[in-house]
Design an enzyme around this catalytic site. Structure first.
Site, PDB file in Angstrom:
ATOM      1  N   PHE A  19       0.814  -1.232   0.000  1.00  0.00           N
ATOM      2  CA  PHE A  19       0.000   0.000   0.000  1.00  0.00           C
ATOM      3  C   PHE A  19       0.843   1.278   0.000  1.00  0.00           C
ATOM      4  O   PHE A  19       0.376   2.332   0.414  1.00  0.00           O
ATOM      5  CB  PHE A  19      -1.003   0.021   1.175  1.00  0.00           C
ATOM      6  CG  PHE A  19      -1.780  -1.250   1.284  1.00  0.00           C
ATOM      7  CD1 PHE A  19      -2.747  -1.576   0.342  1.00  0.00           C
ATOM      8  CD2 PHE A  19      -1.519  -2.157   2.307  1.00  0.00           C
ATOM      9  CE1 PHE A  19      -3.444  -2.763   0.420  1.00  0.00           C
ATOM     10  CE2 PHE A  19      -2.214  -3.354   2.393  1.00  0.00           C
ATOM     11  CZ  PHE A  19      -3.176  -3.659   1.447  1.00  0.00           C
ATOM     12  N   GLY A  21       2.239   2.327  -2.864  1.00  0.00           N
ATOM     13  CA  GLY A  21       2.174   2.883  -4.214  1.00  0.00           C
ATOM     14  C   GLY A  21       3.344   2.471  -5.103  1.00  0.00           C
ATOM     15  O   GLY A  21       3.668   3.162  -6.058  1.00  0.00           O
ATOM     16  N   GLU A  90       6.988  -7.215  -8.179  1.00  0.00           N
ATOM     17  CA  GLU A  90       6.966  -8.261  -7.139  1.00  0.00           C
ATOM     18  C   GLU A  90       8.265  -9.080  -7.124  1.00  0.00           C
ATOM     19  O   GLU A  90       8.247 -10.313  -7.049  1.00  0.00           O
ATOM     20  CB  GLU A  90       5.753  -9.193  -7.338  1.00  0.00           C
ATOM     21  CG  GLU A  90       4.407  -8.488  -7.401  1.00  0.00           C
ATOM     22  CD  GLU A  90       3.921  -7.927  -6.064  1.00  0.00           C
ATOM     23  OE1 GLU A  90       4.577  -8.168  -5.021  1.00  0.00           O
ATOM     24  OE2 GLU A  90       2.899  -7.238  -6.069  1.00  0.00           O
ATOM     25  N   ILE A  91       9.386  -8.376  -7.159  1.00  0.00           N
ATOM     26  CA  ILE A  91      10.700  -9.040  -7.208  1.00  0.00           C
ATOM     27  C   ILE A  91      10.972  -9.941  -6.007  1.00  0.00           C
ATOM     28  O   ILE A  91      11.780 -10.864  -6.079  1.00  0.00           O
ATOM     29  CB  ILE A  91      11.864  -8.021  -7.325  1.00  0.00           C
ATOM     30  CG1 ILE A  91      11.736  -6.936  -6.250  1.00  0.00           C
ATOM     31  CG2 ILE A  91      11.940  -7.439  -8.725  1.00  0.00           C
ATOM     32  CD1 ILE A  91      12.954  -6.024  -6.129  1.00  0.00           C
ATOM     33  N   CYS A 187       3.173   0.397  15.619  1.00  0.00           N
ATOM     34  CA  CYS A 187       1.913  -0.354  15.562  1.00  0.00           C
ATOM     35  C   CYS A 187       2.074  -1.751  14.960  1.00  0.00           C
ATOM     36  O   CYS A 187       1.131  -2.538  14.974  1.00  0.00           O
ATOM     37  CB  CYS A 187       0.876   0.432  14.760  1.00  0.00           C
ATOM     38  SG  CYS A 187       0.480   2.048  15.464  1.00  0.00           S
TER      39      CYS A 187
HETATM   40 ZN   LIG Z   1       1.148   3.392  13.645  1.00  0.00          ZN
END
Ligand SMILES: [Zn+2]
Length: 196
Positions: A19, A21, A90-91, A187
């Protein structure tokens, strides 16, 4: 130094978490080649079966035709006399021998553009991506936005049945967006089985 002025080709790579980019950035570079009337071929590993078998597809569903290959050595037989650039998405799914082929292509005058994940869901390096970053003339490391706190995300969170994945779960990271999220270092969670 400007690697664009070399008689030989060069290697560029675009890495980061999911995600971020990366595929969009590959496609931006492809579009620029189209405007410049450059001939290119797009490859992706056969293992990446999400959404489509024959196209590279970004998470917002834009698609371009790609050739599925199993191994870096497969690329050679698709190259035509007028091919100028080799794009590989997608190496991280290829083995480390890909590095050798990329160096050969650069020496032969091709522009090589690679994209892929730099780290797996545990936060550990994909070996092949790390090696490609090392031999690249240009490296762009993109970040995503943490799905929990909104800060810069550099890691991919894997979620299985609503819970963070375990360290020992298999590495292969092909999936729908509901099982993976971008996370910042704060996180990002991995469950270590010896803690249970
Ligand atoms: Zn975070």
């Amino acid at each position: 130094m400007n690697y664009n002025e070399c008689k030989k080709g060069w290697v560029e790579c675009i890495v980061g978490p999911m995600f971020a980019g990366k595929t969009e950035e590959l496609m931006r570079r492809i579009k620029r080649m189209e405007y410049a009337h450059k001939n290119y071929l797009i490859f992706k590993p056969s293992i990446d079966t999400r959404y489509s078998l024959t196209e590279i597809v970004t998470h917002n569903k834009k698609a371009l035709k790609a050739i599925n290959i199993n191994h870096g050595s497969d690329i050679k037989r698709y190259l035509k006399k007028d091919t100028q650039a080799i794009v590989i998405d997608e190496i991280q799914f290829f083995d480390s021998s890909l590095v050798k082929y990329l160096l050969e292509f650069a020496d032969q005058g091709y522009r090589v553009i690679c994209g892929g994940l730099d780290r797996d869901f545990r936060g550990q390096a994909f070996k092949v991506t790390g090696e490609i970053m090392a031999i690249s003339d240009s490296v762009v490391k993109l970040t995503a936005i943490c799905s929990k706190c909104g800060k810069e995300a550099t890691m991919t969170q894997r979620i299985i049945d609503g819970e963070p994945a375990h360290f020992n779960d298999p590495t292969i990271l092909v999936g729908e967006s509901d099982s993976y999220e971008a996370r910042c270092r704060d996180c990002h969670e991995v469950i270590y089985d010896d803690e249970r």
